[in-house]
Design a protein around this motif. Structure first.
Motif, PDB file in Angstrom:
ATOM      1  N   ASN A  93       0.823  -1.211   0.000  1.00  9.47           N
ATOM      2  CA  ASN A  93       0.000   0.000   0.000  1.00  9.47           C
ATOM      3  C   ASN A  93       0.855   1.258   0.000  1.00  9.47           C
ATOM      4  OD1 ASN A  93      -2.388  -1.451   0.002  1.00  9.47           O
ATOM      5  ND2 ASN A  93      -2.612  -1.381   2.223  1.00  9.47           N
ATOM      6  N   SER A  94       1.930   1.249   0.763  1.00 10.02           N
ATOM      7  CA  SER A  94       2.823   2.407   0.821  1.00 10.02           C
ATOM      8  C   SER A  94       3.510   2.640  -0.519  1.00 10.02           C
ATOM      9  CB  SER A  94       3.878   2.212   1.913  1.00 10.02           C
ATOM     10  OG  SER A  94       3.267   2.150   3.173  1.00 10.02           O
ATOM     11  N   ALA A  95       3.924   1.559  -1.163  1.00  8.54           N
ATOM     12  CA  ALA A  95       4.567   1.686  -2.476  1.00  8.54           C
ATOM     13  C   ALA A  95       3.603   2.285  -3.490  1.00  8.54           C
ATOM     14  CB  ALA A  95       5.070   0.323  -2.954  1.00  8.54           C
ATOM     15  N   ALA A  96       2.393   1.788  -3.517  1.00  8.97           N
ATOM     16  CA  ALA A  96       1.408   2.304  -4.476  1.00  8.97           C
ATOM     17  C   ALA A  96       1.089   3.767  -4.185  1.00  8.97           C
ATOM     18  CB  ALA A  96       0.137   1.460  -4.407  1.00  8.97           C
ATOM     19  N   THR A  97       0.912   4.089  -2.915  1.00  8.17           N
ATOM     20  CA  THR A  97       0.588   5.467  -2.548  1.00  8.17           C
ATOM     21  C   THR A  97       1.719   6.421  -2.902  1.00  8.17           C
ATOM     22  OG1 THR A  97      -0.842   4.715  -0.756  1.00  8.17           O
ATOM     23  CG2 THR A  97      -0.042   6.982  -0.632  1.00  8.17           C
ATOM     24  N   SER A  98       2.955   6.042  -2.567  1.00  5.59           N
ATOM     25  CA  SER A  98       4.077   6.943  -2.856  1.00  5.59           C
ATOM     26  C   SER A  98       4.292   7.091  -4.359  1.00  5.59           C
ATOM     27  CB  SER A  98       5.350   6.484  -2.154  1.00  5.59           C
ATOM     28  OG  SER A  98       5.807   5.267  -2.684  1.00  5.59           O
ATOM     29  N   ASN A  99       4.197   5.995  -5.108  1.00  2.85           N
ATOM     30  CA  ASN A  99       4.355   6.094  -6.563  1.00  2.85           C
ATOM     31  C   ASN A  99       3.261   6.965  -7.175  1.00  2.85           C
ATOM     32  OD1 ASN A  99       6.709   4.622  -6.795  1.00  2.85           O
ATOM     33  ND2 ASN A  99       5.645   2.693  -7.139  1.00  2.85           N
ATOM     34  N   ASN A 100       2.031   6.794  -6.710  1.00  3.93           N
ATOM     35  CA  ASN A 100       0.931   7.616  -7.231  1.00  3.93           C
ATOM     36  C   ASN A 100       1.112   9.087  -6.860  1.00  3.93           C
ATOM     37  OD1 ASN A 100      -0.365   5.462  -8.423  1.00  3.93           O
ATOM     38  ND2 ASN A 100      -1.694   5.080  -6.671  1.00  3.93           N
ATOM     39  N   SER A 101       1.493   9.336  -5.621  1.00  2.98           N
ATOM     40  CA  SER A 101       1.672  10.728  -5.175  1.00  2.98           C
ATOM     41  C   SER A 101       2.776  11.433  -5.944  1.00  2.98           C
ATOM     42  CB  SER A 101       1.986  10.761  -3.676  1.00  2.98           C
ATOM     43  OG  SER A 101       0.910  10.262  -2.936  1.00  2.98           O
ATOM     44  N   VAL A 102       3.899  10.772  -6.082  1.00  2.00           N
ATOM     45  CA  VAL A 102       5.020  11.377  -6.802  1.00  2.00           C
ATOM     46  C   VAL A 102       4.671  11.527  -8.279  1.00  2.00           C
ATOM     47  CG1 VAL A 102       7.425  11.090  -7.494  1.00  2.00           C
ATOM     48  CG2 VAL A 102       6.750  10.612  -5.146  1.00  2.00           C
ATOM     49  N   GLY A 103       4.013  10.527  -8.836  1.00  2.00           N
ATOM     50  CA  GLY A 103       3.597  10.619 -10.235  1.00  2.00           C
ATOM     51  C   GLY A 103       2.664  11.787 -10.479  1.00  2.00           C
ATOM     52  N   GLN A 104       1.715  11.989  -9.579  1.00  3.29           N
ATOM     53  CA  GLN A 104       0.800  13.121  -9.713  1.00  3.29           C
ATOM     54  C   GLN A 104       1.524  14.446  -9.545  1.00  3.29           C
ATOM     55  OE1 GLN A 104      -2.274  12.301  -6.862  1.00  3.29           O
ATOM     56  NE2 GLN A 104      -3.287  10.800  -8.176  1.00  3.29           N
ATOM     57  N   ALA A 105       2.496  14.486  -8.633  1.00  3.26           N
ATOM     58  CA  ALA A 105       3.279  15.707  -8.451  1.00  3.26           C
ATOM     59  C   ALA A 105       4.088  16.023  -9.708  1.00  3.26           C
ATOM     60  CB  ALA A 105       4.194  15.574  -7.241  1.00  3.26           C
ATOM     61  N   LEU A 106       4.687  14.995 -10.307  1.00  2.01           N
ATOM     62  CA  LEU A 106       5.450  15.207 -11.541  1.00  2.01           C
ATOM     63  C   LEU A 106       4.535  15.650 -12.681  1.00  2.01           C
ATOM     64  CD1 LEU A 106       7.909  12.177 -11.381  1.00  2.01           C
ATOM     65  CD2 LEU A 106       8.454  14.594 -11.045  1.00  2.01           C
ATOM     66  N   GLU A 107       3.348  15.083 -12.731  1.00  2.00           N
ATOM     67  CA  GLU A 107       2.378  15.486 -13.758  1.00  2.00           C
ATOM     68  C   GLU A 107       1.995  16.956 -13.580  1.00  2.00           C
ATOM     69  OE1 GLU A 107      -2.144  14.272 -15.202  1.00  2.00           O
ATOM     70  OE2 GLU A 107      -1.130  13.079 -13.683  1.00  2.00           O
ATOM     71  N   THR A 108       1.769  17.361 -12.343  1.00  2.00           N
ATOM     72  CA  THR A 108       1.433  18.753 -12.060  1.00  2.00           C
ATOM     73  C   THR A 108       2.582  19.676 -12.449  1.00  2.00           C
ATOM     74  OG1 THR A 108      -0.010  18.091 -10.256  1.00  2.00           O
ATOM     75  CG2 THR A 108       0.745  20.375 -10.230  1.00  2.00           C
ATOM     76  N   LEU A 109       3.797  19.277 -12.113  1.00  2.00           N
ATOM     77  CA  LEU A 109       4.970  20.084 -12.505  1.00  2.00           C
ATOM     78  C   LEU A 109       5.077  20.201 -14.012  1.00  2.00           C
ATOM     79  CD1 LEU A 109       7.796  18.928 -10.068  1.00  2.00           C
ATOM     80  CD2 LEU A 109       6.875  21.229 -10.332  1.00  2.00           C
ATOM     81  N   GLY A 110       4.801  19.100 -14.701  1.00  2.00           N
ATOM     82  CA  GLY A 110       4.865  19.118 -16.153  1.00  2.00           C
ATOM     83  C   GLY A 110       3.864  20.066 -16.778  1.00  2.00           C
ATOM     84  N   ARG A 111       2.698  20.176 -16.184  1.00  2.00           N
ATOM     85  CA  ARG A 111       1.686  21.088 -16.704  1.00  2.00           C
ATOM     86  C   ARG A 111       2.037  22.541 -16.467  1.00  2.00           C
ATOM     87  NH1 ARG A 111      -3.163  18.675 -13.878  1.00  2.00           N
ATOM     88  NH2 ARG A 111      -2.973  16.561 -14.593  1.00  2.00           N
ATOM     89  N   LYS A 112       2.729  22.813 -15.364  1.00  2.42           N
ATOM     90  CA  LYS A 112       3.057  24.206 -15.021  1.00  2.42           C
ATOM     91  C   LYS A 112       4.236  24.746 -15.794  1.00  2.42           C
ATOM     92  CE  LYS A 112       1.023  24.201 -10.480  1.00  2.42           C
ATOM     93  NZ  LYS A 112       1.147  24.531  -9.074  1.00  2.42           N
ATOM     94  N   GLN A 113       4.991  23.897 -16.446  1.00  2.00           N
ATOM     95  CA  GLN A 113       6.179  24.393 -17.159  1.00  2.00           C
ATOM     96  C   GLN A 113       5.905  24.728 -18.562  1.00  2.00           C
ATOM     97  OE1 GLN A 113       9.387  21.647 -16.585  1.00  2.00           O
ATOM     98  NE2 GLN A 113       9.726  22.310 -14.511  1.00  2.00           N
TER      99      GLN A 113
END
Length: 113
Positions: A93-113
């Protein structure tokens, strides 16, 4: 690459020191980590580290299950196996949560650039 451990402190709780792995190729627990040839980004390295931690936990559970099948079906062995299975569930559960959280953060960063 800032301190990856600040992104998800659960990595340290499980003994997966992602920053150390990224810096010198060996985790705090002495296991071999994902190297540059195996991962093209720190995100892939983090996912690889989670995968290796989960593989190791699965091997522990399989070993304990074999011991149980070989006649070691004492209550203490069953409780230990149950605890290791619960640890696997927590890690998964921790692996899935951290991968999803970081992935969403990277996606958000990608949209802002």
């Amino acid at each position: 690459m800032s301190n990856i451990n600040n992104l998800n402190p659960r990595l340290n709780m499980l003994g997966v020191d992602a920053l150390t792995q990224a810096n010198n190729g060996v985790g705090a627990n002495g296991r071999r980590t994902v190297d540059e040839k195996e991962a093209s980004s720190w995100f892939e390295a983090m996912a690889g580290a989670w995968g290796k931690a989960l593989d190791q936990q699965a091997a522990t559970i399989a070993s304990m299950s074999e011991q149980l099948s070989a006649g070691g079906d004492t209550p203490s062995t069953m409780v230990k196996l149950s605890a290791e299975s619960m640890r696997m569930q927590f890690m998964s559960n921790s692996a899935a949560t951290s991968n999803n959280s970081v992935g969403q953060a990277l996606e958000t960063l990608g949209r802002k650039q």
